[in-house]
Design a protein around this motif. Sequence first.
Motif, PDB file in Angstrom:
ATOM      1  N   PRO A 374      68.613 -67.680 -26.792  1.00 40.46           N
ATOM      2  CA  PRO A 374      69.686 -68.651 -26.520  1.00 40.46           C
ATOM      3  C   PRO A 374      69.297 -69.615 -25.395  1.00 40.46           C
ATOM      4  CG  PRO A 374      70.630 -66.489 -26.864  1.00 40.46           C
ATOM      5  CD  PRO A 374      69.138 -66.303 -26.861  1.00 40.46           C
ATOM      6  N   PHE A 376      70.500 -73.192 -23.205  1.00 41.40           N
ATOM      7  CA  PHE A 376      71.561 -74.117 -22.826  1.00 41.40           C
ATOM      8  C   PHE A 376      70.948 -75.164 -21.899  1.00 41.40           C
ATOM      9  CE2 PHE A 376      76.295 -74.062 -21.258  1.00 41.40           C
ATOM     10  CZ  PHE A 376      76.452 -75.347 -21.729  1.00 41.40           C
ATOM     11  N   LEU A 451      77.753 -76.424 -34.641  1.00 43.85           N
ATOM     12  CA  LEU A 451      78.052 -75.289 -33.785  1.00 43.85           C
ATOM     13  C   LEU A 451      79.054 -75.673 -32.699  1.00 43.85           C
ATOM     14  CD1 LEU A 451      77.600 -72.422 -32.697  1.00 43.85           C
ATOM     15  CD2 LEU A 451      75.572 -73.284 -31.480  1.00 43.85           C
ATOM     16  N   ILE A 455      82.695 -74.241 -31.617  1.00 39.60           N
ATOM     17  CA  ILE A 455      82.943 -73.698 -30.276  1.00 39.60           C
ATOM     18  C   ILE A 455      84.178 -74.347 -29.648  1.00 39.60           C
ATOM     19  CG2 ILE A 455      82.056 -73.627 -27.914  1.00 39.60           C
ATOM     20  CD1 ILE A 455      79.238 -73.326 -29.148  1.00 39.60           C
ATOM     21  N   GLU A 500      71.711 -79.930 -30.958  1.00 38.68           N
ATOM     22  CA  GLU A 500      71.602 -78.503 -31.234  1.00 38.68           C
ATOM     23  C   GLU A 500      70.555 -78.269 -32.314  1.00 38.68           C
ATOM     24  OE1 GLU A 500      75.099 -77.284 -34.216  1.00 38.68           O
ATOM     25  OE2 GLU A 500      75.892 -78.303 -32.424  1.00 38.68           O
ATOM     26  N   HIS A 504      68.875 -71.795 -35.272  1.00 39.25           N
ATOM     27  CA  HIS A 504      68.504 -71.061 -34.059  1.00 39.25           C
ATOM     28  C   HIS A 504      69.674 -70.171 -33.653  1.00 39.25           C
ATOM     29  CE1 HIS A 504      67.428 -70.362 -29.817  1.00 39.25           C
ATOM     30  NE2 HIS A 504      66.195 -70.745 -30.127  1.00 39.25           N
ATOM     31  N   ARG A 505      69.380 -69.091 -32.923  1.00 39.13           N
ATOM     32  CA  ARG A 505      70.437 -68.179 -32.511  1.00 39.13           C
ATOM     33  C   ARG A 505      71.492 -68.920 -31.686  1.00 39.13           C
ATOM     34  NH1 ARG A 505      67.536 -64.067 -31.085  1.00 39.13           N
ATOM     35  NH2 ARG A 505      67.991 -62.909 -32.985  1.00 39.13           N
ATOM     36  N   TRP A 506      71.089 -69.737 -30.755  1.00 37.42           N
ATOM     37  CA  TRP A 506      72.017 -70.564 -29.967  1.00 37.42           C
ATOM     38  C   TRP A 506      71.167 -71.523 -29.155  1.00 37.42           C
ATOM     39  CZ3 TRP A 506      74.138 -72.761 -25.666  1.00 37.42           C
ATOM     40  CH2 TRP A 506      75.520 -73.001 -25.642  1.00 37.42           C
ATOM     41  N   VAL A 508      71.681 -75.348 -27.569  1.00 42.12           N
ATOM     42  CA  VAL A 508      72.563 -76.503 -27.371  1.00 42.12           C
ATOM     43  C   VAL A 508      72.145 -77.247 -26.109  1.00 42.12           C
ATOM     44  CG1 VAL A 508      74.927 -77.251 -26.894  1.00 42.12           C
ATOM     45  CG2 VAL A 508      74.524 -75.391 -28.516  1.00 42.12           C
ATOM     46  N   SER A 529      80.633 -69.111 -25.159  1.00 43.10           N
ATOM     47  CA  SER A 529      79.816 -68.931 -26.358  1.00 43.10           C
ATOM     48  C   SER A 529      78.367 -68.610 -26.010  1.00 43.10           C
ATOM     49  CB  SER A 529      79.885 -70.200 -27.214  1.00 43.10           C
ATOM     50  OG  SER A 529      79.112 -70.061 -28.390  1.00 43.10           O
ATOM     51  N   PHE A 530      77.833 -69.258 -24.966  1.00 46.24           N
ATOM     52  CA  PHE A 530      76.451 -69.003 -24.544  1.00 46.24           C
ATOM     53  C   PHE A 530      76.272 -67.554 -24.100  1.00 46.24           C
ATOM     54  CE2 PHE A 530      73.345 -69.347 -20.876  1.00 46.24           C
ATOM     55  CZ  PHE A 530      72.208 -69.376 -21.661  1.00 46.24           C
ATOM     56  N   ALA A 533      76.319 -65.256 -27.030  1.00 48.62           N
ATOM     57  CA  ALA A 533      75.027 -65.239 -27.732  1.00 48.62           C
ATOM     58  C   ALA A 533      73.992 -64.439 -26.950  1.00 48.62           C
ATOM     59  CB  ALA A 533      74.544 -66.671 -27.941  1.00 48.62           C
TER      60      ALA A 533
END
Length: 541
Positions: A374, A376, A451, A455, A500, A504-506, A508, A529-530, A533
Amino acid sequence: MTRFIFITGGVVSSLGKGLSAAALGALLQARGFKVRLRKLDPYLNVDPGTMSPYQHGEVYVTDDGAETDLDLGHYERFTGVASRRSDNVTAGRIYSTVLAKERRGDYLGGTVQVIPHVTDAIKEFIRADIVDEDFVLCEIGGTVGDIESLPFLEAIRQLGNELGRERALFLHLTLVPWIPSAGELKTKPTQHSVKELLGVGIQPDILLCRCDREIPPDARRKIALFCNLRPEAVIQALDVDTIYQVPVAYHSQGFDREVCRHFGIEPPAPDLGGWHRVVERVRAPEGEVSIAVVGKYTSLPDSYKSLAEALAHGGIANNARVKLDWIDSEIFESGDAIQRLENVNGILVPGGFGERGTEGKVMAARFARERNVPYFGICFGMQMAVIEAARNLADIPNAGSTEFGANADPVVGLMTEWMRGNVLERRSDASDLGGTMRLGAYDCVLQPGSLVHKIYGADRISERHRHRYEVNIHYKDRLEAAGLLFSGLSPDGVLPEIVELPGHRWFVGVQFHPELKSRPFEPHPLFTSFIEAALAQSRLV
């Protein structure tokens, strides 16, 4: 009738005036009052916008585009009251205002002096833009005895006299240190600090004494005796294990009760159930995640104060403890330091300015993309993720940012114009650095099915910005063809706001600063959300 509480600090800096002001605001709010919090900073910068994070910590940005002191972040997180430009002023802004009036001839040829002209300008700021607030809490930056703060202390002394005791209260925060060699707490620093305050004509009504252990009753009586106070007005502020315990701890010491007593009011007892629940989750979470924060100013946590708190809020929402690994991005540019990311559950690359450490951030984004960890990216972190994708997915090997000089493929470039409401803002390379960025709240339109759309649960959002460079919209088609989705754009479709990686799993990246709008009772959805994940990632390791 609006009442004013003036908060000063003594002995040493960094005792927590901002946190104390925020906690008192939360307690008064819990008793049913409407509050407003303000910060008066004695330094000569017009605002902290051009100051290094190592000098001042993070710059907190309001919805209306003011670059302010980080204490306003505490105010908002503890009370939920949105700060405005009128809630933070510096000596630089005060003097600029006074000198501008002098140049216009507003003083009719009179000699311009600190008293009354500067102090009048400070008092005008303190009382401006107030509607129906029951309490206005004004924190005076710095420490009593600093030469810079003298005009501000004189201004609140005057205002206290003008308002009278029924509308003004002076709160002084001091330190009662434990001296190991003597085996006792020492009250003398507090006595000297109050004497310094008395020297400028201010008698504190309440003392808030920071300490790492209980102050014995006889020591409290001694402080009260030497500082012209009742013992009940000497409040101990013990160290706590989480800042969200502070309102509860202060209430247990009778802090808010003493404030109400001063003003002769008897409101209902505060409902602190929400604070108790937050503290319980912080102290006894069910899960744990490790987040690597790859930045430029990681040696000073205050540089990312709102970010750290927003991550903690994401943990509260998921009933998980968030362990932060602060990593200087420069270490990735030599050796095998990238191995430090091997066992983390999520990677966050925050905002920043300048070229130093940028390649390390690009490497962190690549690690997250390739390892399905993940990721961010916030502001600069989004830009570095886009540059990484351009180089390694879209076959644009020379992708870079004009922030670091001219390059063949400026995937990130200087914004020269943008819309703020119905007004066209224009900038150039020659513009001043201070106050010229894209600042404050702007709308963003989310792509359905993305995504971030899921969210937020909304088609359109508003977030706070602080940046001068922007992802170049002209590269959008090439990057999307390579797999990077532009899932959020400005309403006119010109400025990329969110990217994004589908599949991918997460992953952003956002151009704005969502950490500035996160609260312990309302964690920001992106951080929630992060961390969710990252928790899922931790179960796979």
